[in-house]
Motif scaffolding. Structure first.
Motif, PDB file in Angstrom:
ATOM      1  N   GLU A   1     -15.978   4.938  92.488  1.00 14.21           N
ATOM      2  CA  GLU A   1     -17.425   5.123  92.069  1.00 14.21           C
ATOM      3  C   GLU A   1     -17.802   3.631  91.432  1.00 14.21           C
ATOM      4  OE1 GLU A   1     -19.900   8.122  89.394  1.00 14.21           O
ATOM      5  OE2 GLU A   1     -17.753   6.834  88.110  1.00 14.21           O
ATOM      6  N   SER A   2     -16.874   2.755  91.024  1.00 14.74           N
ATOM      7  CA  SER A   2     -17.099   1.582  89.962  1.00 14.74           C
ATOM      8  C   SER A   2     -16.850   0.566  91.220  1.00 14.74           C
ATOM      9  CB  SER A   2     -16.791   1.936  88.549  1.00 14.74           C
ATOM     10  OG  SER A   2     -17.480   2.755  88.335  1.00 14.74           O
TER      11      SER A   2
ATOM     12  N   GLN B   1     -26.470   7.965  84.330  1.00 12.99           N
ATOM     13  CA  GLN B   1     -25.850   6.066  85.114  1.00 12.99           C
ATOM     14  C   GLN B   1     -24.870   6.075  83.410  1.00 12.99           C
ATOM     15  OE1 GLN B   1     -29.259   4.199  84.893  1.00 12.99           O
ATOM     16  NE2 GLN B   1     -29.719   4.807  87.298  1.00 12.99           N
ATOM     17  N   ASP B   2     -25.509   6.593  82.540  1.00 15.46           N
ATOM     18  CA  ASP B   2     -24.900   6.053  81.009  1.00 15.46           C
ATOM     19  C   ASP B   2     -23.020   6.556  80.794  1.00 15.46           C
ATOM     20  OD1 ASP B   2     -26.871   7.369  80.797  1.00 15.46           O
ATOM     21  OD2 ASP B   2     -27.222   7.871  79.342  1.00 15.46           O
TER      22      ASP B   2
ATOM     23  N   VAL C   1     -21.898   6.824  84.315  1.00 10.71           N
ATOM     24  CA  VAL C   1     -21.127   6.319  85.531  1.00 10.71           C
ATOM     25  C   VAL C   1     -21.105   4.909  84.409  1.00 10.71           C
ATOM     26  CG1 VAL C   1     -21.342   4.497  87.280  1.00 10.71           C
ATOM     27  CG2 VAL C   1     -22.458   7.062  87.432  1.00 10.71           C
ATOM     28  N   ALA C   2     -21.567   4.186  84.041  1.00 13.61           N
ATOM     29  CA  ALA C   2     -21.268   3.612  82.597  1.00 13.61           C
ATOM     30  C   ALA C   2     -19.837   3.630  81.676  1.00 13.61           C
ATOM     31  CB  ALA C   2     -22.375   2.480  81.620  1.00 13.61           C
TER      32      ALA C   2
END
Lengths: 220, 220
Positions: free
Chosen positions: B46-47, B2-3, B5-6
């Motif tokens: 994705e975001s 998840q890091d 992705v962020a």
DNA sequence: TTAGATTGACAACGTGCATTGTCAAACATG
DNA sequence: CATGTTTGACAATGCACGTTGTCAATCTAA
């Protein structure tokens, strides 16, 4: 026949005011304009090279109307107040100009969307025009306050900045007024727009003559 | 992870600030954003659901930064001036808030394009957000002047309108400042923005207590 | 009435973009 | 090492729009 061409051009400009003024420039297509004008695409390109060109033409047209009305009101107001004191002249001159602006917006709020919102966010070409027109209004405002308070341009007071601020206050109030559906009474809007001019007019002599804070209150 | 992705999301937001802040929302494509972020289209979706969603996120982020900085500066300034007279409190509080705003713009003028120009002219969704945020700043300004002059809301004085006008003057001055390439010195801009607040502050008691022109100077 | 211009409806083409899909390379992990 | 996951480059699809072209209907003028 050239009258026919001009007539179609006018139809397109009217459809443009409706489309741009309600849905905004970027939500509008050539086909929509043509449908709104009751014409086919061919006649669009007969008068305009692109949507942007149409928008520019509309913008310039609206601005010409507003400018003429404003100048007419200003010279009329000026004729009836040439000997009064500064405070009254602010009321009369700024009041006349503001009244014209607010009436222009109230009479057809679609103009606000075109002139106050969309014009500054489209392509570079349109922004050039918009910037030029803004500069004209700033110049008008600047001359206005300069004439009322000739000693103002001193001690860190920048007439361009003040004029820009006054213009911005008018634009923002008018925009917000339209967004809220014109529910605030006309006279209230006018009175409060004018109040800002009055406040600056009253404050001006003090501002220019005496102390201006040289250290602008460093925060924290 | 998840890091990751962020982190990609942050890259996209940075690329968005560059693209939107320099060329404007409507001149930007998904591919450009991805190229600017050094990512492929897949990670865009994705975001973010769309370009608008990305813009909204950027706008909210910038606004959050500005709001936090403004509130921090206000409470700091308020702590050091709670017992002074009204005029000085205007200088300190409005000066602190204005300083934060102008620094925010000066430190990265791309923010001005995003927050002050594009945000009000995009789709309905974004305009909702923009309208809400404008209302927040208007509420802040309104409370501000209401607290300084509790007797002001009388005789046709509409605090919302005055707040809207003050906000508009700041926005327009800041926008114009950026357009001119920040060539006017910071302190001059700040001083003149503040002058409008000072003028209203000085004029306010007179305005609220005594005569307000009931007939708003009919033109011509 | 008839030849030439004008109009209106709409098809056709090309373009640029959003969005999804493919596939192989790089990587992490058992 | 082997396997499943993540990454990167990019092709494929589909859509909406700008722009130009076609063609028959209508109008204009001798």
């Amino acid at each position: 026949m050239q009258d026919r061409v001009a007539q179609r051009r006018a139809l397109l400009l009217e459809a443009a005011l409706e489309a741009f003024g309600t849905r905004g420039f970027h939500a509008v297509t050539v086909r929509e304009i043509c449908a709104g004008a009751g014409l086919t695409e061919r006649y669009f390109y007969e008068s305009f090279k692109s949507l942007e060109a149409l928008f520019s033409a509309l913008y310039l047209q609206l601005n010409d109307q507003l400018k003429r009305a404003t100048l007419a009101a200003l010279i009329a107001a000026n004729a009836s107040s040439s000997a009064w004191d500064s405070s009254s002249r602010i009321d009369v001159l700024a009041g006349a100009a503001l009244r014209v602006l607010l009436e222009f917006i109230r009479d057809d709020p679609r103009r606000a969307r075109v002139m106050l919102i969309d014009a500054i966010s489209i392509s570079h070409d349109v922004q050039q025009i918009s910037g030029q027109i803004t500069r004209e209004y700033m110049e008008l405002t600047r001359r206005f306050i300069d004439q009322l308070f000739p000693n103002a341009a001193s001690r860190g007071v920048d007439l361009d900045l003040i004029a820009s601020g006054l213009l911005g206050s008018n634009i923002h109030i008018a925009t917000h007024w339209v967004r809220e559906g014109l529910k605030t009474p006309f006279d209230v809007v006018l009175r409060n727009c004018l109040a800002i001019y009055q406040a600056l007019g009253a404050y001006w002599p003090k501002l220019a003559a005496s102390t201006m804070p040289d250290k602008p209150t460093p925060a924290a």
